[in-house]
Scaffold this active site. Structure first.
Site, PDB file in Angstrom:
ATOM      1  N   HIS A 102      97.506   9.061 158.577  1.00 33.94           N
ATOM      2  CA  HIS A 102      98.617   9.925 158.992  1.00 33.94           C
ATOM      3  C   HIS A 102      99.787   9.741 158.056  1.00 33.94           C
ATOM      4  O   HIS A 102      99.995   8.661 157.498  1.00 33.94           O
ATOM      5  CB  HIS A 102      99.048   9.624 160.439  1.00 33.94           C
ATOM      6  CG  HIS A 102      99.270   8.179 160.710  1.00 33.94           C
ATOM      7  ND1 HIS A 102      98.235   7.295 160.959  1.00 33.94           N
ATOM      8  CD2 HIS A 102     100.398   7.451 160.746  1.00 33.94           C
ATOM      9  CE1 HIS A 102      98.734   6.083 161.148  1.00 33.94           C
ATOM     10  NE2 HIS A 102     100.043   6.147 161.013  1.00 33.94           N
ATOM     11  N   HIS A 104     103.850   9.966 158.041  1.00 34.22           N
ATOM     12  CA  HIS A 104     105.089  10.098 158.803  1.00 34.22           C
ATOM     13  C   HIS A 104     106.020  11.039 158.038  1.00 34.22           C
ATOM     14  O   HIS A 104     106.208  10.875 156.823  1.00 34.22           O
ATOM     15  CB  HIS A 104     105.803   8.741 158.925  1.00 34.22           C
ATOM     16  CG  HIS A 104     105.038   7.712 159.700  1.00 34.22           C
ATOM     17  ND1 HIS A 104     105.291   7.438 161.026  1.00 34.22           N
ATOM     18  CD2 HIS A 104     104.039   6.866 159.339  1.00 34.22           C
ATOM     19  CE1 HIS A 104     104.492   6.465 161.447  1.00 34.22           C
ATOM     20  NE2 HIS A 104     103.720   6.100 160.434  1.00 34.22           N
TER      21      HIS A 104
HETATM   22  P1  AMP Z   1     101.512   3.537 161.866  1.00 32.88           P
HETATM   23  O1  AMP Z   1     102.183   2.341 162.496  1.00 32.88           O
HETATM   24  O2  AMP Z   1     102.011   3.887 160.494  1.00 32.88           O
HETATM   25  O3  AMP Z   1     100.007   3.405 161.925  1.00 32.88           O
HETATM   26  O4  AMP Z   1     101.941   4.777 162.743  1.00 32.88           O
HETATM   27  C1  AMP Z   1     101.356   5.093 163.977  1.00 32.88           C
HETATM   28  C2  AMP Z   1     102.355   5.950 164.693  1.00 32.88           C
HETATM   29  O5  AMP Z   1     101.671   6.653 165.704  1.00 32.88           O
HETATM   30  C3  AMP Z   1     103.484   5.168 165.367  1.00 32.88           C
HETATM   31  O6  AMP Z   1     104.735   5.588 164.822  1.00 32.88           O
HETATM   32  C4  AMP Z   1     103.335   5.535 166.847  1.00 32.88           C
HETATM   33  O7  AMP Z   1     104.575   5.700 167.491  1.00 32.88           O
HETATM   34  C5  AMP Z   1     102.552   6.816 166.787  1.00 32.88           C
HETATM   35  N1  AMP Z   1     101.709   7.109 167.938  1.00 32.88           N
HETATM   36  C6  AMP Z   1     100.813   6.285 168.531  1.00 32.88           C
HETATM   37  N2  AMP Z   1     100.180   6.932 169.548  1.00 32.88           N
HETATM   38  C7  AMP Z   1     100.694   8.185 169.580  1.00 32.88           C
HETATM   39  C8  AMP Z   1     100.466   9.335 170.401  1.00 32.88           C
HETATM   40  N3  AMP Z   1      99.554   9.309 171.400  1.00 32.88           N
HETATM   41  N4  AMP Z   1     101.174  10.451 170.149  1.00 32.88           N
HETATM   42  C9  AMP Z   1     102.086  10.467 169.166  1.00 32.88           C
HETATM   43  N5  AMP Z   1     102.349   9.428 168.354  1.00 32.88           N
HETATM   44  C10 AMP Z   1     101.672   8.294 168.546  1.00 32.88           C
END
Ligand code: AMP
Ligand code: ZN
Length: 136
Positions: A102, A104
């Site tokens: 993903h 950001h």
């Molecule tokens: P990372 O730490 O770079 O792997 O980012 C994962 C991101 O996914 C974090 O910023 C979380 O807040 C976000 N996240 C986790 N679960 C969900 C969800 N169900 N819907 C939206 N965002 C999510």
């Protein structure tokens, strides 16, 4: 399309988990980060499961970056953002917590509290060593 039954982002792609979707195309979905770091913090994911930056196919990565740019261009007008950070974390040590690639897309404001996550260093001779090691 590759999918992982245990992956929360694959479940969002499949419609099995809710998400505040804000954009979609053939290869990607974008939705609001559930724990935003700034007002409007969004995530762009490929519909096809890939673990991280090292695994994602180049054309899937390109589709994610295109979608991220599309969102970034909306942020000044829609949110009053004054800048945008694109951030990807690859691996636990680099803060990755969800193992479905993903990007950001983080709108930035003069009042936000986000800070540069590294201290700029003096690379010294290790700068040359790193450059030499990284040349293909
Ligand atoms: P990372 O730490 O770079 O792997 O980012 C994962 C991101 O996914 C974090 O910023 C979380 O807040 C976000 N996240 C986790 N679960 C969900 C969800 N169900 N819907 C939206 N965002 C999510
Ligand atoms: Zn997945």
């Amino acid at each position: 399309m590759a999918s992982d039954p245990d992956c929360i982002f694959c479940k969002i792609v499949a419609g099995e988990l809710p998400a505040r979707k804000i954009d979609e195309d053939d290869r990607t979905i974008s939705f609001m980060d559930i724990n935003p770091g700034s007002h409007g913090h969004a995530l762009v994911i490929p519909k096809e499961h890939a673990r991280d930056l090292l695994e994602i196919a180049p054309d899937e990565l390109a589709a994610v970056v295109h979608a991220a740019q599309r969102l970034a261009k909306r942020m000044p007008g829609a949110l009053g953002a004054e800048g945008v950070n694109l951030i990807n974390s690859c691996g636990s040590i680099a803060w990755q917590t969800v193992f479905h690639f993903h990007m950001h897309v983080i709108p930035r404001y003069s009042y936000d509290t986000i800070r540069l996550p590294w201290t700029p260093g003096d690379g010294g001779e290790r700068l040359d060593q790193a450059a030499e090691a990284l040349r293909a």
